[in-house]
Design a protein around this motif. Structure first.
Motif, mmCIF file in Angstrom:
data_model
loop_
_atom_site.group_PDB
_atom_site.id
_atom_site.type_symbol
_atom_site.label_atom_id
_atom_site.label_comp_id
_atom_site.label_asym_id
_atom_site.label_seq_id
_atom_site.Cartn_x
_atom_site.Cartn_y
_atom_site.Cartn_z
ATOM 1 N N PRO A 217 0.665 -1.167 0.119
ATOM 2 C CA PRO A 217 0.204 -0.025 -0.030
ATOM 3 C C PRO A 217 1.073 1.256 -0.107
ATOM 4 O O PRO A 217 1.962 1.363 0.438
ATOM 5 N N ASP A 218 0.319 2.335 -0.522
ATOM 6 C CA ASP A 218 0.848 3.653 -0.456
ATOM 7 C C ASP A 218 -0.323 4.789 -0.145
ATOM 8 O O ASP A 218 -1.427 4.252 0.329
ATOM 9 N N VAL A 219 -0.299 5.898 -0.565
ATOM 10 C CA VAL A 219 -1.246 6.966 -0.399
ATOM 11 C C VAL A 219 -2.450 6.340 -1.131
ATOM 12 O O VAL A 219 -2.590 5.992 -2.277
ATOM 13 N N ALA B 73 3.130 0.091 11.130
ATOM 14 C CA ALA B 73 4.639 0.069 10.990
ATOM 15 C C ALA B 73 5.521 1.304 10.738
ATOM 16 O O ALA B 73 6.558 1.633 11.350
ATOM 17 N N THR B 74 4.858 2.134 9.711
ATOM 18 C CA THR B 74 5.691 3.084 9.374
ATOM 19 C C THR B 74 5.235 4.212 10.461
ATOM 20 O O THR B 74 6.485 4.995 10.614
ATOM 21 N N GLY B 75 4.238 4.486 11.190
ATOM 22 C CA GLY B 75 4.191 5.384 12.203
ATOM 23 C C GLY B 75 5.160 5.082 13.280
ATOM 24 O O GLY B 75 5.875 5.693 14.165
ATOM 25 N N GLY C 86 -3.027 10.890 8.381
ATOM 26 C CA GLY C 86 -3.467 9.515 7.368
ATOM 27 C C GLY C 86 -2.867 8.410 8.232
ATOM 28 O O GLY C 86 -2.407 8.619 9.619
ATOM 29 N N ASN C 87 -2.439 7.393 7.580
ATOM 30 C CA ASN C 87 -1.881 6.171 8.053
ATOM 31 C C ASN C 87 -0.846 6.506 8.931
ATOM 32 O O ASN C 87 -0.358 6.420 10.310
ATOM 33 N N ALA C 88 0.398 7.058 8.285
ATOM 34 C CA ALA C 88 1.821 7.392 8.549
ATOM 35 C C ALA C 88 1.441 8.235 9.861
ATOM 36 O O ALA C 88 2.186 8.263 11.071
ATOM 37 N N GLY C 89 0.795 9.555 9.685
ATOM 38 C CA GLY C 89 0.934 10.636 10.649
ATOM 39 C C GLY C 89 0.275 10.198 11.762
ATOM 40 O O GLY C 89 0.661 10.759 13.063
ATOM 41 N N SER D 154 -3.394 26.981 9.824
ATOM 42 C CA SER D 154 -3.041 26.665 8.369
ATOM 43 C C SER D 154 -2.171 25.452 8.383
ATOM 44 O O SER D 154 -1.307 25.556 9.259
ATOM 45 N N ASN D 155 -2.021 25.217 7.049
ATOM 46 C CA ASN D 155 -0.793 24.071 6.969
ATOM 47 C C ASN D 155 0.472 24.676 6.984
ATOM 48 O O ASN D 155 1.626 24.052 7.707
ATOM 49 N N GLU D 156 0.328 25.818 6.466
ATOM 50 C CA GLU D 156 1.849 26.677 6.383
ATOM 51 C C GLU D 156 2.095 26.882 7.898
ATOM 52 O O GLU D 156 3.421 26.937 8.307
ATOM 53 N N ALA E 262 6.635 11.258 5.791
ATOM 54 C CA ALA E 262 6.351 11.133 4.350
ATOM 55 C C ALA E 262 7.548 10.820 3.377
ATOM 56 O O ALA E 262 8.838 11.053 4.027
ATOM 57 N N ASN E 263 7.353 10.422 2.233
ATOM 58 C CA ASN E 263 8.608 10.389 1.227
ATOM 59 C C ASN E 263 8.786 11.590 0.563
ATOM 60 O O ASN E 263 7.643 12.176 0.209
ATOM 61 N N GLY E 264 10.045 12.133 0.710
ATOM 62 C CA GLY E 264 10.408 13.429 0.009
ATOM 63 C C GLY E 264 9.590 14.509 0.341
ATOM 64 O O GLY E 264 9.477 15.255 -0.577
#
Ligand code: NAD
Length: 417
Positions: free
Chosen positions: A144-146, A188-190, A219-222, A278-280, A316-318
């Protein structure tokens, strides 16, 4: 923000590390390019009877250390360059944690939220039919991924096994436990993100229990990283998703926020947050630890100049552009890179594959203990390389370690024919 090509970012990261290595330029050149790419157009019948087309890719970047391995992403922005970069990062991620895999990635350019479950199933099975000749437990193993998860992996496994007239659960990982999935895979990723953060704070002579944390992407990782950081007594003060963010100086109840997102689709509107942001604003909050856990290129050089966190752990990746990396290095912000921090996902996928091949399931405790050993060993190896090679940052040290391992395997094999 200027468009950043993630494949060019990957190549730049490899060049940065190669400068510290005694590896022949033609080998480095090989390690910067994918071995092969499947590019397909999936024609799939919709519920209403019309037929839609979906661009789909599978990039097998490098197989010198073992079968190709990597996730499948469903997102409207999926492109060949993005999938290629993600495939390359998988090569170096598997090498950093020293598991016997090469790297691959796949993706379909569409937004699954705009389609019914039966349409997503037909799209997934159409892709699995394209993938069938090139995947398999000894060839290439999707995960799986996003926007993909156990449901999609179960469909891929079923399509593959039905067409191959076999049972081969190790051809796909990230399956539901009832279909041969591993205990502990979802977390596992988290978990590797939390372990990396814990080791990082320890390495810097600080305790994770005193750290304030902001997590971008729930999401899953965060969300799992946030919950596990909460468990080791860090204070998660801010989290966000694509709709926006929430903040509470006293710390958020990470599990309650997750339940709120599950019910409403977003963290925004969580009733017990101090305020929204906000996200920023989240990326530049005055916290000890920032965990980007959404998508690529979340932090560019402009944002990097305003980052106030002392430590960044990439779930996250990158998530940082190369320019952002330069700014953060100059500003002495420690960045612990994706190819270590989120490697828990592929590491437990590896455990799942081992269990599938042995037809013997491990306990969750065993999975978590083995994961902790692999992540902490990899962390130690990286900081040793960081200190020994006089490299500018931990990311470059990670690529130094990983490229050396892949280059050794490539050298052992030679070039044939
Ligand atoms: P996911 O779809 O479960 O979660 C992604 C989250 O990011 C969602 O909450 C979404 O709302 C949020 N998001 C999207 N755009 C955003 C923005 N601009 N600002 C803030 N939030 C935003 O995906 P995931 O599986 O958690 O993956 C997240 C990242 O982790 C990706 O880079 C993925 O490649 C990486 N990763 C995931 C795994 C895994 O096992 N799931 C393994 C390794 C790496």
């Amino acid at each position: 923000m200027a468009e950043i090509n993630p494949f060019e970012s990957l190549q730049e990261q490899i060049d940065d590390a190669a400068a510290y290595l005694d590896v022949a330029p033609d080998v480095i050149d090989r390690l910067k390019r994918p071995e092969r790419t499947l590019s397909a157009t999936l024609s799939v019948e919709m519920d209403g009877g019309d037929v839609e087309q979906f661009p789909a890719y599978r990039v097998q970047f490098n197989g010198d250390r073992g079968p190709y391995k990597g996730g499948i992403r469903y997102h409207p922005n999926v492109s060949e360059d993005e999938v290629t970069a993600l495939a390359g990062w998988m090569v170096y991620k598997c090498a950093v944690v020293d598991i016997p895999y090469g790297g691959a990635k796949g993706g379909i350019a569409f937004d699954p939220r705009e389609y019914s479950a039966s349409e997503v199933e037909r799209i997934t099975r159409a892709f699995a039919t394209e993938l069938r000749p090139i995947i398999g437990e000894d060839r290439d193993i999707p995960a799986p991924d996003v926007n993909t998860g156990q449901r999609e992996m179960n469909w891929i496994k079923d399509t593959y096994e039905t067409l191959e007239r076999t049972t081969e659960p190790g051809a796909v990982t990230g399956k539901a436990p009832s279909s041969g999935g591993s205990a502990g895979r979802v977390e596992a990723t988290g978990r590797s993100t939390m372990l990396t953060a814990r080791e990082a704070f320890d390495y810097l002579g600080r305790g994770i229990e005193d750290a304030t944390v902001a997590v971008q992407g729930y999401g899953n990782a965060g969300s799992v990283a946030a919950e596990l950081l909460d468990d080791v007594e860090a204070t998660v003060v801010a989290v966000s998703d694509s709709q926006g963010g929430i903040y509470d100086a006293d710390g958020l109840d990470t599990s309650a926020v997750k339940a709120h997102k599950r019910e409403t689709g977003s963290v925004v509107g969580y009733p017990d947050a101090g305020r929204e942001l906000s996200n920023e604003d989240l990326l530049t909050l005055d916290v000890d630890l920032l965990v980007p856990a959404a998508l690529e290129n979340a932090v560019d050089a402009d944002i990097a100049r305003d980052v106030q966190a002392d430590v960044i752990v990439e779930a996250a990746n990158g998530p940082l552009t190369p320019d952002a990396d330069d700014v953060l290095t100059e500003r002495d912000v420690y960045v612990f890179p994706d190819i270590l921090a989120n490697a828990g996902g592929v590491t437990v996928s590896y455990f799942e594959w081992v269990q599938n091949r042995q037809r013997f399931a491990w306990t969750e405790q065993r999975v978590n203990d083995e994961l902790e050993r692999i992540v902490t060993d990899a962390f130690d190896r990286l900081v040793d390389a960081y200190e020994a090679h006089d490299v500018p940052n931990v990311r470059t040290a990670a690529y130094v370690v990983a490229i050396e391992r892949v280059a050794d395997a490539a050298d052992d094999r030679g070039v044939w024919p």
